[in-house]
Design a protein around this motif. Structure first.
Motif, short mmCIF file in Angstrom:
data_model
loop_
_atom_site.label_atom_id
_atom_site.label_comp_id
_atom_site.label_asym_id
_atom_site.label_seq_id
_atom_site.Cartn_x
_atom_site.Cartn_y
_atom_site.Cartn_z
N ASP A 1 33.93 49.80 31.91
CA ASP A 1 33.88 48.34 31.87
C ASP A 1 32.40 47.97 31.92
OD1 ASP A 1 34.21 45.62 32.02
OD2 ASP A 1 35.90 45.72 33.42
N TYR B 1 43.31 37.28 39.06
CA TYR B 1 44.33 37.10 38.03
C TYR B 1 43.69 37.18 36.66
CZ TYR B 1 42.51 32.38 38.72
OH TYR B 1 41.67 31.31 38.89
N GLN B 2 44.47 37.69 35.74
CA GLN B 2 44.01 37.83 34.36
C GLN B 2 43.76 36.45 33.79
OE1 GLN B 2 43.85 40.99 33.60
NE2 GLN B 2 42.82 40.68 31.67
N ASP C 1 39.51 48.33 34.64
CA ASP C 1 39.41 47.57 35.89
C ASP C 1 39.67 48.46 37.12
OD1 ASP C 1 39.01 45.00 34.64
OD2 ASP C 1 41.16 44.96 34.19
N LEU D 1 46.21 44.37 35.33
CA LEU D 1 44.88 44.94 35.14
C LEU D 1 44.89 45.96 34.00
CD1 LEU D 1 43.82 45.29 38.86
CD2 LEU D 1 42.84 43.75 37.16
N GLY E 1 36.32 37.48 41.76
CA GLY E 1 36.11 37.52 40.30
C GLY E 1 35.62 38.84 39.73
N SER E 2 35.66 39.91 40.53
CA SER E 2 35.37 41.23 39.97
C SER E 2 36.32 42.22 40.63
CB SER E 2 33.91 41.65 40.22
OG SER E 2 33.78 43.06 40.03
N ALA E 3 37.36 42.59 39.89
CA ALA E 3 38.37 43.50 40.46
C ALA E 3 37.75 44.82 40.88
CB ALA E 3 39.47 43.73 39.42
#
Ligand code: IPD
Ligand code: CA
Ligand code: CA
Length: 263
Positions: free
Chosen positions: A87, A160-161, A215, A211, A189-191
């Motif tokens: 990522d 959440y996506q 992720d 996810l 905001g950052s899995a």
């Protein structure tokens, strides 16, 4: 640790750091931004530039390995079972608004099993690393999950996506179910960093639906090696699955009980 793992780990660490610093240099100078699967699912020129650099370095050093990365998908080479999962920027929405909470995530997954995971947060200058079976480290120091055992003392993260509506109701239902039972619920905001924050004990748990492999490939290994329990929600955890819950062994059943039964 095997010498070959150490060589790969050092390569991945150098690459994650280089990639994170490239992203950081671009944060104030975004260039164009456009959307992918829907209005809220964005990609910036920095995502693409970082991904290009990372892919080109991996393929020049490990030409026989496959690479699966968010913006360009999978480059298949030999079927040797080795896939680099990347990522380039996890936390793109933060990044696109100049919020300095994002990271680069690089994992080497062998036959579906993460073997090496590296995550770099360029603003905190924090480098997380794990090799399967060898513990987890942040900036070279061992890290471990929190000892929190009571929900009321727990700070939990979720996410959440951006464009998926599939889990909308469940995301909202869970939020309501946890509300008032835990110390706080955050959506940073950052899995990937959420999993690393469970690993170093800053937060006590993280769950999310929908996810993608990039992720969770590196973050789940860092968390496991730091002593976390990593499970799917209603499914076994897999890098190629959709759901994840990462927490410590004392909280896992309590959190699952709320997710499954709303209590
Ligand atoms: C997103 C972030 C976010 C999570 C989303 C992911 P991206 O990744 O990890 O925290 O809630 O589900 O898609 O798009 O910024 O790489
Ligand atoms: Ca991304
Ligand atoms: Ca991501």
């Amino acid at each position: 640790m095997e010498n070959s793992d150490l060589l790969v780990l050092n390569f991945a660490k150098g690459l994650a750091r280089e990639a994170g610093l490239l992203a950081k240099r671009k944060i104030g100078n975004l260039g164009w931004t456009h959307t992918k699967s829907g209005f809220y699912d964005i990609v910036t020129d920095a995502d693409l530039a970082v991904e290009k650099m990372v892919k080109s370095e991996i393929s020049s050093v490990f030409p026989e390995d496959s690479i699966l990365s968010e913006e360009t998908g999978e480059t298949k080479t030999l079927s040797n079972g080795r896939v680099w999962i990347v990522d380039p920027i996890d936390g793109t929405t933060n990044f696109s608004k100049g919020i300095p909470h994002f990271c680069v995530s690089i994992a080497l997954v062998i036959n579906g099993d993460p073997q090496i995971g590296v995550v770099y947060d360029p603003y905190m200058d924090e480098l997380y690393e794990a090799v399967k079976g060898n513990g987890a480290f942040m900036n070279g120091e061992p890290i471990s999950v929190s000892k929190t055992s009571e929900l009321k003392e727990a700070v939990l993260n979720t996410g959440y996506q951006y464009s998926a509506t599939e889990y909308r109701d469940i995301v909202l239902k869970n939020y309501v179910a946890f509300f008032g039972k835990v110390m706080a619920i955050r959506v940073f905001g950052s899995a990937v960093l959420d999993q690393c924050y469970v690993a170093n004990g800053r937060i006590d748990g993280f769950w999310e639906y929908s996810l993608k492999p990039w992720d969770v490939a590196a973050g789940s290994l860092v968390a496991k090696e730091a002593g976390a329990t990593v499970t799917g929600i209603g499914e076994n955890f897999s890098v190629y699955g959709k759901t994840i819950l990462v927490t410590n062994s004392k909280l896992v059943d309590k959190i699952l009980d709320i997710i499954n039964n709303g209590r």
